[in-house]
Design a protein around this motif. Structure first.
Motif, PDB file in Angstrom:
ATOM      1  N   SER A  34       1.065  -1.227  -0.130  1.00 30.55           N
ATOM      2  CA  SER A  34       0.159   0.028  -0.092  1.00 30.55           C
ATOM      3  C   SER A  34       0.888   1.259  -0.300  1.00 30.55           C
ATOM      4  O   SER A  34       0.633   1.733  -0.410  1.00 30.55           O
ATOM      5  CB  SER A  34      -1.606   0.311   1.371  1.00 30.55           C
ATOM      6  OG  SER A  34      -2.184  -1.083   1.051  1.00 30.55           O
ATOM      7  N   LEU A  35       1.529   1.359   0.743  1.00 24.75           N
ATOM      8  CA  LEU A  35       2.752   2.730   1.109  1.00 24.75           C
ATOM      9  C   LEU A  35       3.118   1.917  -0.362  1.00 24.75           C
ATOM     10  O   LEU A  35       3.634   3.502  -1.047  1.00 24.75           O
ATOM     11  CB  LEU A  35       3.964   2.060   2.185  1.00 24.75           C
ATOM     12  CG  LEU A  35       4.729   3.117   1.948  1.00 24.75           C
ATOM     13  CD1 LEU A  35       4.391   4.265   2.354  1.00 24.75           C
ATOM     14  CD2 LEU A  35       5.753   3.092   3.218  1.00 24.75           C
ATOM     15  N   GLN A  37       2.507   1.716  -2.805  1.00 23.18           N
ATOM     16  CA  GLN A  37       1.538   2.143  -4.347  1.00 23.18           C
ATOM     17  C   GLN A  37       1.412   3.937  -4.384  1.00 23.18           C
ATOM     18  O   GLN A  37       0.660   4.790  -5.435  1.00 23.18           O
ATOM     19  CB  GLN A  37      -0.245   1.347  -4.053  1.00 23.18           C
ATOM     20  CG  GLN A  37       0.364   0.140  -4.325  1.00 23.18           C
ATOM     21  CD  GLN A  37      -0.887  -1.307  -4.697  1.00 23.18           C
ATOM     22  OE1 GLN A  37      -1.217  -1.148  -2.789  1.00 23.18           O
ATOM     23  NE2 GLN A  37      -1.422  -1.651  -5.427  1.00 23.18           N
ATOM     24  N   SER A  38       1.034   4.366  -2.797  1.00 19.83           N
ATOM     25  CA  SER A  38       0.700   5.076  -2.605  1.00 19.83           C
ATOM     26  C   SER A  38       1.782   6.304  -3.267  1.00 19.83           C
ATOM     27  O   SER A  38       1.539   7.460  -3.569  1.00 19.83           O
ATOM     28  CB  SER A  38       0.310   5.966  -1.027  1.00 19.83           C
ATOM     29  OG  SER A  38       1.891   5.409  -0.370  1.00 19.83           O
ATOM     30  N   LYS A  39       3.250   6.065  -3.116  1.00 19.37           N
ATOM     31  CA  LYS A  39       3.813   6.294  -4.394  1.00 19.37           C
ATOM     32  C   LYS A  39       4.178   6.518  -5.860  1.00 19.37           C
ATOM     33  O   LYS A  39       5.255   7.156  -6.285  1.00 19.37           O
ATOM     34  CB  LYS A  39       5.881   6.035  -3.212  1.00 19.37           C
ATOM     35  CG  LYS A  39       5.432   5.922  -2.164  1.00 19.37           C
ATOM     36  CD  LYS A  39       5.790   7.814  -1.325  1.00 19.37           C
ATOM     37  CE  LYS A  39       5.828   7.797   0.582  1.00 19.37           C
ATOM     38  NZ  LYS A  39       5.571   8.784   0.925  1.00 19.37           N
ATOM     39  N   PRO A  42      -1.194   6.764  -9.713  1.00 17.81           N
ATOM     40  CA  PRO A  42      -2.159   5.628  -9.612  1.00 17.81           C
ATOM     41  C   PRO A  42      -2.507   4.775 -11.359  1.00 17.81           C
ATOM     42  O   PRO A  42      -3.000   3.579 -11.396  1.00 17.81           O
ATOM     43  CB  PRO A  42      -2.874   5.782  -9.573  1.00 17.81           C
ATOM     44  CG  PRO A  42      -3.470   7.875  -9.348  1.00 17.81           C
ATOM     45  CD  PRO A  42      -1.296   7.605  -9.940  1.00 17.81           C
TER      46      PRO A  42
END
Length: 188
Positions: A34-35, A37-39, A42
């Motif tokens: 998740s971390l 992906q957040s960086k 999208p």
């Protein structure tokens, strides 16, 4: 705490269903994915590299379209608990890893991560509680450039086994691994 679109408890239920138990590595792995992906933007198409074959690949397969079967997830077993998500065309990505210096400030995560207690001795509920509490704070993040050329593997060469007649990777003097070992998977 959210892991992708799920609460910690929702993700925990999915982990139990997919992995077979509430594995700390899949739980922390979900936070790591998740971390990462957040960086990243999208809308990109990403591949993944796991540097361990333990638990973390299941988190990747649960939270991304990257699987071992479709070839978008590779395991380079360096023994490091880290995951890299990277753009499949440019190799630009993010590597998330468990930061040893940060883990040492915890109790149960430290014992689990460094193997200071056996699975039977670990307090799984307490460990999961610490993973939920500390989450991202025990992780490190780095921007990376993956060497795409180094990931290109030669096309495999298949031959028929001289003993069983099944197709296998070339080498081994004409015998497949199973026939060479005689005991690995033996007929009964």
């Amino acid at each position: 705490m959210k892991i992708a679109a799920d609460t910690f408890d929702e993700y925990l239920r999915k982990v139990r269903s997919f992995h077979g138990n509430a594995a700390p590595g899949v739980m922390l792995g979900g936070i790591m994915v998740s971390l990462a992906q957040s960086k990243l933007p999208p809308s990109g198409l990403y591949d993944a590299i796991c540097e361990t074959d333990r638990c973390l690949p299941d988190a990747v397969q649960m939270l991304t379209p990257c699987t071992i079967g479709n070839g978008w997830l590779r395991i380079l077993n360096t023994g490091r608990f880290s995951v890299t998500l990277y753009d499949k065309h440019t190799g630009v990505g993010v590597r998330v890893f468990v930061a040893a210096d940060k883990v040492k400030k915890t109790s149960e995560i430290n014992k689990w991560f460094f193997g200071l207690v056996s699975k039977q001795q670990q307090d799984t509920e307490k460990l999961l509680g610490e993973i939920e509490l500390y989450g991202e704070s025990v992780l490190g993040v780095r921007s990376v450039q993956v060497d795409m050329a180094a990931l290109v593997l030669p096309e495999p060469d298949y031959v028929l086994c001289a003993s069983c007649g099944e197709s296998h990777l070339a080498g081994g003097g004409g015998l497949c691994l199973i026939c060479r070992s005689e005991t690995l998977i033996a007929d009964r």
